[in-house]
Design an enzyme around this catalytic site. Sequence first.
Site, mmCIF file in Angstrom:
data_model
loop_
_atom_site.group_PDB
_atom_site.id
_atom_site.type_symbol
_atom_site.label_atom_id
_atom_site.label_comp_id
_atom_site.label_asym_id
_atom_site.label_seq_id
_atom_site.Cartn_x
_atom_site.Cartn_y
_atom_site.Cartn_z
ATOM 1 N N ILE A 128 -3.055 -6.953 14.149
ATOM 2 C CA ILE A 128 -1.917 -6.692 15.191
ATOM 3 C C ILE A 128 -2.704 -5.730 16.377
ATOM 4 O O ILE A 128 -2.645 -6.028 17.572
ATOM 5 C CB ILE A 128 -0.726 -6.044 14.814
ATOM 6 C CG1 ILE A 128 -0.229 -6.782 13.375
ATOM 7 C CG2 ILE A 128 0.179 -5.671 15.716
ATOM 8 C CD1 ILE A 128 1.008 -6.291 12.771
ATOM 9 N N ASP B 66 -4.578 -6.048 4.921
ATOM 10 C CA ASP B 66 -5.485 -6.975 5.290
ATOM 11 C C ASP B 66 -5.297 -8.425 5.182
ATOM 12 O O ASP B 66 -5.880 -9.042 5.675
ATOM 13 C CB ASP B 66 -6.798 -6.157 5.210
ATOM 14 C CG ASP B 66 -7.201 -4.761 5.879
ATOM 15 O OD1 ASP B 66 -6.809 -4.768 7.038
ATOM 16 O OD2 ASP B 66 -7.593 -4.015 5.142
ATOM 17 N N ASN C 140 0.892 -1.239 -0.055
ATOM 18 C CA ASN C 140 -0.030 0.020 0.177
ATOM 19 C C ASN C 140 0.895 1.092 -0.145
ATOM 20 O O ASN C 140 2.239 1.158 0.018
ATOM 21 C CB ASN C 140 -0.934 -0.074 0.984
ATOM 22 C CG ASN C 140 -0.074 -0.021 2.564
ATOM 23 O OD1 ASN C 140 0.442 0.735 3.003
ATOM 24 N ND2 ASN C 140 -0.317 -1.216 3.038
HETATM 25 N N1 CTP Z 1 -4.231 -2.938 11.982
HETATM 26 C C1 CTP Z 1 -3.444 -4.068 12.241
HETATM 27 N N2 CTP Z 1 -3.332 -5.056 11.810
HETATM 28 C C2 CTP Z 1 -4.250 -5.289 10.756
HETATM 29 C C3 CTP Z 1 -4.772 -4.240 10.175
HETATM 30 C C4 CTP Z 1 -4.783 -3.089 10.790
HETATM 31 O O1 CTP Z 1 -2.944 -3.722 13.623
HETATM 32 N N3 CTP Z 1 -4.233 -6.245 10.112
HETATM 33 C C5 CTP Z 1 -4.239 -1.573 12.565
HETATM 34 C C6 CTP Z 1 -3.573 -0.496 11.917
HETATM 35 O O2 CTP Z 1 -2.000 -0.098 12.391
HETATM 36 C C7 CTP Z 1 -4.332 0.740 12.516
HETATM 37 C C8 CTP Z 1 -5.533 0.224 12.693
HETATM 38 O O3 CTP Z 1 -5.470 -1.168 12.797
HETATM 39 O O4 CTP Z 1 -3.604 1.173 13.681
HETATM 40 C C9 CTP Z 1 -6.645 0.396 11.606
HETATM 41 O O5 CTP Z 1 -6.043 0.157 10.342
HETATM 42 P P1 CTP Z 1 -7.009 0.512 9.047
HETATM 43 O O6 CTP Z 1 -6.051 -0.034 8.022
HETATM 44 O O7 CTP Z 1 -7.403 1.996 9.057
HETATM 45 O O8 CTP Z 1 -8.186 -0.562 9.402
HETATM 46 P P2 CTP Z 1 -8.514 -1.949 9.276
HETATM 47 O O9 CTP Z 1 -8.574 -2.582 10.333
HETATM 48 O O10 CTP Z 1 -7.575 -2.422 8.016
HETATM 49 O O11 CTP Z 1 -9.929 -1.887 8.614
HETATM 50 P P3 CTP Z 1 -10.548 -1.474 7.271
HETATM 51 O O12 CTP Z 1 -9.291 -1.600 6.141
HETATM 52 O O13 CTP Z 1 -11.541 -2.260 6.882
HETATM 53 O O14 CTP Z 1 -10.741 -0.123 7.207
#
Ligand code: CTP
Length: 402
Positions: free
Chosen positions: A307, A277, A209
């Site tokens: 995480i 994700d 990303n």
């Molecule tokens: N995060 C994480 N582990 C993942 C995905 C996200 O620790 N597998 C953490 C990111 O570091 C951030 C928070 O969760 O602090 C939100 O990340 P974000 O990408 O905004 O959200 P997602 O959980 O990925 O949800 P979505 O993509 O559906 O918005």
Amino acid sequence: MLDNKKILLIVSGGIAAYKCPDLVRRLRQRAARVRCVLTNGGAEFVTPLALGAVSEDKVYQDLFSLTDEDEMGHIRLSREADLVLVAPATANILAKMAHGIADDLASTALMASDKPILCAPAMNVRMWENPATLENLATLAKRGVGFIGPEEGDMACGEWGLGRMSEPDQIADAVEEFFRQELPLNGIRSLVTSGPTLEAIDPVRYLANRSSGKQGHAIATALSRLGAATTLVSGPSHQPDPVGVKMVKVETAVQMLDACESTLPVDVAILAAAVSDWRVETAEISKIKKGSDKKPPALTLVENPDILATLSAVGNARPRLVIGFAAETDDVIANATQKRAKKGCDWIVANDVKPETGTFGGDANTVHLITEDGVEDWPTQSKAAVAERLAERVVETLTATQ
Ligand code: CTP
């Protein structure tokens, strides 16, 4: 880093004074400002020219010099410093300090000082063990004077024992440690994640990303500057490694989770990484070739571990404060508020990452801090400023709950 701290270095008359230009250089490499006072004895071993050249400042020597008094004065000289460092500290200058003797510029500045004093003693082993010296040391320690060394080893006089001045780097480390102890996050352990993760498709291709790592790296820098022992777990990023921060470089989400879990326990975790994700269920060992039917390969994705949710629910090892980020393109506040509840973290820093905001990869960020008390809208500011403000909030919260 010593970050513009003003150090008044008093160089007294021991052979170890020859190491002082190097000491000045090392302190300045750590961003300190160093001004030197040289005693008559010190000047037998190191020249004012050498100290002046490395400190890029005037070297003060004479209590009764009208020019020096006019420009600076012995009172201001010691008061303007954040720390007075005596290196080498001979038996003679320690005795003067213990007994309040002020008969030259160095000893007068020491008496006039209301600033912390650190001494790096250097003398012959018999002088170090002499009861007079031991009593002087005890008196000075009782008054709050700190000591660095001395070390054991060969001496310039041919004897062996305690009395060698610590090496310049050790002295600079001790000075840094002294200032670290005054910092509000001293004793606090922090974990920060940053950057993207890369998920392999085959040996040459991956899913990734647009995260640059700027915000996460700035947060690690800000926490460390406030004294936290900080580990930064980062996916691939072109950002320089922050100074004084323990770096753990990873590629995938699974590696990032492993690295975070092995850093526990910590007091605060700020997870700013843009974690992928999904990952490809089975990454190919060999490069995928175009088939004769020219059809693109179908990728089967599986979900990566979360995480933030994992660290928010690790029971006894849960950090006292877990902070996540929410990268959103629509309904920023509503989505981020939901994310906070879903992941079980304490705070969420929500940011709008629509392409027109330039947040991903840019230097500025417009964030909203979502806590149990509600939403705070922060103004658009640099990622470094967001990091500093967030770190200040961490200080307020952790010190209030200690
Ligand atoms: N995060 C994480 N582990 C993942 C995905 C996200 O620790 N597998 C953490 C990111 O570091 C951030 C928070 O969760 O602090 C939100 O990340 P974000 O990408 O905004 O959200 P997602 O959980 O990925 O949800 P979505 O993509 O559906 O918005």
